[in-house]
Design an enzyme around this catalytic site. Structure first.
Site, short mmCIF file in Angstrom:
data_model
loop_
_atom_site.label_atom_id
_atom_site.label_comp_id
_atom_site.label_asym_id
_atom_site.label_seq_id
_atom_site.Cartn_x
_atom_site.Cartn_y
_atom_site.Cartn_z
N GLU A 1 0.83 -1.21 0.00
CA GLU A 1 0.00 0.00 0.00
C GLU A 1 0.87 1.26 0.00
OE1 GLU A 1 0.54 -2.26 2.22
OE2 GLU A 1 -0.23 -1.77 4.23
N ARG A 2 2.18 1.09 0.31
CA ARG A 2 3.05 2.27 0.32
C ARG A 2 3.60 2.57 -1.08
NH1 ARG A 2 6.92 1.34 5.36
NH2 ARG A 2 6.41 -0.86 5.12
N SER B 1 8.45 -8.30 5.87
CA SER B 1 9.21 -8.40 7.11
C SER B 1 8.97 -9.76 7.80
CB SER B 1 8.77 -7.27 8.05
OG SER B 1 7.37 -7.36 8.25
N CYS C 1 16.62 -6.21 0.91
CA CYS C 1 16.75 -7.37 1.80
C CYS C 1 18.13 -7.99 1.64
CB CYS C 1 15.66 -8.38 1.53
SG CYS C 1 15.83 -9.12 -0.08
N GLU D 1 17.03 -5.72 12.20
CA GLU D 1 17.01 -5.30 10.79
C GLU D 1 16.71 -3.81 10.77
OE1 GLU D 1 13.78 -6.51 8.09
OE2 GLU D 1 15.27 -6.57 6.50
P1 NAD Z 1 5.80 -5.56 5.47
O1 NAD Z 1 5.95 -6.90 6.12
O2 NAD Z 1 5.45 -4.40 6.33
O3 NAD Z 1 4.66 -5.62 4.34
C1 NAD Z 1 4.68 -6.56 3.32
C2 NAD Z 1 3.25 -6.85 2.87
O4 NAD Z 1 2.51 -7.40 3.94
C3 NAD Z 1 2.49 -5.63 2.39
O5 NAD Z 1 1.79 -5.97 1.22
C4 NAD Z 1 1.53 -5.31 3.54
O6 NAD Z 1 0.31 -4.79 3.09
C5 NAD Z 1 1.32 -6.67 4.18
N1 NAD Z 1 1.14 -6.61 5.63
C6 NAD Z 1 1.74 -5.75 6.50
N2 NAD Z 1 1.37 -6.04 7.77
C7 NAD Z 1 0.52 -7.09 7.70
C8 NAD Z 1 -0.19 -7.83 8.67
N3 NAD Z 1 -0.12 -7.55 9.97
N4 NAD Z 1 -0.98 -8.85 8.25
C9 NAD Z 1 -1.07 -9.16 6.94
N5 NAD Z 1 -0.40 -8.49 5.97
C10 NAD Z 1 0.37 -7.47 6.35
O7 NAD Z 1 7.15 -5.32 4.66
P2 NAD Z 1 7.64 -3.98 3.93
O8 NAD Z 1 8.01 -2.97 4.97
O9 NAD Z 1 6.71 -3.60 2.86
O10 NAD Z 1 8.98 -4.51 3.23
C11 NAD Z 1 10.23 -4.50 3.85
C12 NAD Z 1 10.56 -5.86 4.42
O11 NAD Z 1 10.56 -6.83 3.39
C13 NAD Z 1 11.95 -5.92 5.04
O12 NAD Z 1 11.87 -6.64 6.24
C14 NAD Z 1 12.76 -6.67 4.00
O13 NAD Z 1 13.88 -7.37 4.49
C15 NAD Z 1 11.75 -7.62 3.46
N6 NAD Z 1 12.11 -8.11 2.15
C16 NAD Z 1 12.54 -9.40 2.07
C17 NAD Z 1 12.94 -9.91 0.85
C18 NAD Z 1 13.42 -11.32 0.74
O14 NAD Z 1 13.61 -11.80 -0.34
N7 NAD Z 1 13.62 -12.02 1.84
C19 NAD Z 1 12.90 -9.09 -0.28
C20 NAD Z 1 12.45 -7.78 -0.17
C21 NAD Z 1 12.04 -7.30 1.06
#
Ligand code: NAD
Length: 490
Positions: A177-178, A227, A282, A383
């Protein structure tokens, strides 16, 4: 009032009836670019039904015909390459060059998925008993939900989307959503490609939208990148609902620098890894462990590289690093830096309080390096997801590897050395799924799995390549006998 983003369901653009919309902010200027709807459960339900209804016909389209859609998509993505890259910079803040790199990686996955007729081949064994043959075929699983993070809004959907479609599944994508604008543009291209109605669907939203996807009985497979706490939630809730699921989580990527590493190359690579995309990768290096006195050379070299990095609005030429994603993120990172200092770490390069001329409202931090961080402290274990590199010292390679393996994450670990033997030992013993040897962002190409370990990954099969093909197909084994004049002889 900025534009309200739409969902794409059953081949049509639809306004969401969401009660709430969130502003999508350009993090360099703090201006609203668009509004993202937090789509309610009944809109998820509609998308899931439509995708399920489209599945039987789509799976019957032969694989060589399905990939013709992907060839078209690749051509359109090339044609709109600059527009998509600029959109990433505007909504995410990374530099235009980084955004172009991201789109290149997205296209690479489309290209790889065009090999599906080969990658989906089954196995055949003749005469497993007299006159009996046995074979395994791969069939699509049904409807797949693809849930994405903010940091690679153009690439991460493509770790999954092209493979899911090429294997004969129908999909629902839920962008962050961001940063949902780039995917809106990608869906304009998917619309132009002309997929049959209901094969590709886009539903915007936040946590509630995600939970509706995880609970929907028509959805068979869920992929997630984000995350670690959310990855854990996705993995357990989707699995409890009987779905196959892979969830890639957060990271804390350590790298080891030996005294025999090439100084110039290593400094450049480590700085790019730690500060590229403002550390919001990541695969960002966030912990540098110098071995046997290597800090004497690399400490000052990295400090110089950090202080001289050009920070600003990613569309401006010469800018090497943009802002972090939000005001909250900036405050969180500054808080962690302070916590590290309170725990006794030493500030080497302080990137806080960095307003950028002309972009005073933006969420900027400059590259920061903190030395002598205590193992087990905030900087060593959290992280940070910002342009902050923590430094530690180890006396030996063994001690450094122990430090690397003591962390809870296992997304990436890197070694910088001129010694093949040290590199091999590291490759062999490091507990991480992606290893860099004199490489600072060990991002697997589309034809290799994106192999996180430990708390960086929940599941078995990873994103991209053959793993994606296995994830988006289920195996069927057939044991076959035909009675007749010829077989009776057996
Ligand atoms: P985030 O976990 O906040 O959000 C990711 C998705 O989950 C979004 O679409 C969001 O709408 C949804 N979401 C958020 N909270 C939720 C909840 N409580 N219940 C259900 N859905 C929910 O992650 P972000 O801040 O958008 O992305 C950054 C994170 O992603 C970092 O921790 C990074 O390390 C990780 N990441 C990992 C990889 C990998 O390959 N391991 C790659 C890119 C990013």
């Amino acid at each position: 009032m900025s534009e309200k983003l739409l969902n794409f369901v059953n081949g049509e653009w639809r306004a969401s009836a969401a009660e709430r919309h969130l502003d999508v902010i350009n993090p360099a200027t703090a201006e609203a670019l668009a509004q993202a709807p937090l789509s309610p459960a009944d809109e998820v339900d509609e998308a899931a039904r439509v995708a399920a209804a489209a599945f039987p016909a789509w799976r019957r389209v032969p694989a060589p015909a399905r990939i013709q859609y992907l060839f078209k998509l690749k051509a359109l993505m090339e044609e709109h390459f600059e527009e998509l890259s600029r959109s990433i910079t505007l909504e995410n803040g990374k530099t235009l060059d980084d955004a172009r790199g991201e789109m290149r990686r997205a296209i690479e996955n489309v290209e790889t998925a065009c090999g599906i007729p080969m990658m989906m081949l089954g196995d055949f064994s003749e005469d497993i008993a007299r006159g009996i043959d046995e074979y395994m075929i791969r069939q699509p699983v049904g409807v797949a939900a693809i849930i994405c993070p903010f940091n690679f809004p153009g690439m991460i959907p493509f770790w999954y989307l092209p493979y899911a479609l090429a294997c004969g599944n129908t999909v629902i994508v839920k962008p962050s959503e961001r940063c949902p604008i780039t995917l809106q543009k990608v869906f304009r291209l998917l619309e132009q490609v002309g997929f049959p109605k209901g094969v590709v669907n886009l539903v915007n939203g936040g946590a509630d939208t995600v939970n509706a996807l995880l609970d929907h009985p028509a959805i068979a497979a869920v992929t997630f990148v984000g995350s670690t706490p959310v990855a854990r939630h996705i993995y357990s809730r989707a699995a409890a609902n009987g779905k196959r699921v892979q969830a890639q989580g957060g990271a804390k990527n350590p790298l080891i620098i030996l005294p025999d590493a090439d100084v110039e190359l290593t400094t450049r690579i480590v700085a790019d890894s730690a500060f590229g995309n403002a550390g919001q990768r990541c695969l960002a290096a966030s912990l540098a462990v110098t071995v046997a006195g290597a800090e004497k050379t690399f400490g000052p070299a990295l400090a110089e590289a950090a202080s001289s990095r050009v920070v600003g609005f990613g569309l401006e030429p010469g800018v090497e690093m943009g802002p972090v994603i939000s005001a909250q993120s900036k405050a969180r990172i500054e808080g962690l830096i302070q916590q590290g200092l309170d725990e006794g770490a030493e500030m080497i390069v302080d990137g806080r309080n960095s307003a950028i001329r002309g972009y005073e409202q933006g969420y900027f931090l400059r590259p920061t390096i903190i030395g002598d961080i205590p193992a087990g402290g905030a900087i060593a274990t959290t992280e940070i997801f910002g342009p902050v590199l923590g430094m530690m010292r180890a006396k030996t390679v063994e001690e450094a590897i122990e430090l690397v393996n003591s962390g809870q994450y296992g997304n990436m670990a890197c070694v910088f050395t001129g010694s093949g033997a040290a590199a091999r030992k590291f490759r062999y013993e490091a507990d991480a799924g992606n290893i860099g040897i004199n490489v600072g962002v060990a991002a697997p190409m589309a034809f290799f799995p994106f192999s996180g370990w430990k708390n960086s990954f929940f599941g078995t099969l990873h994103a991209q390549g053959k793993h994606a093909v296995e994830f988006f197909t289920q195996t069927k084994v057939v044991v076959e006998r035909w009675l007749g004049e010829w077989t009776r002889k057996f």
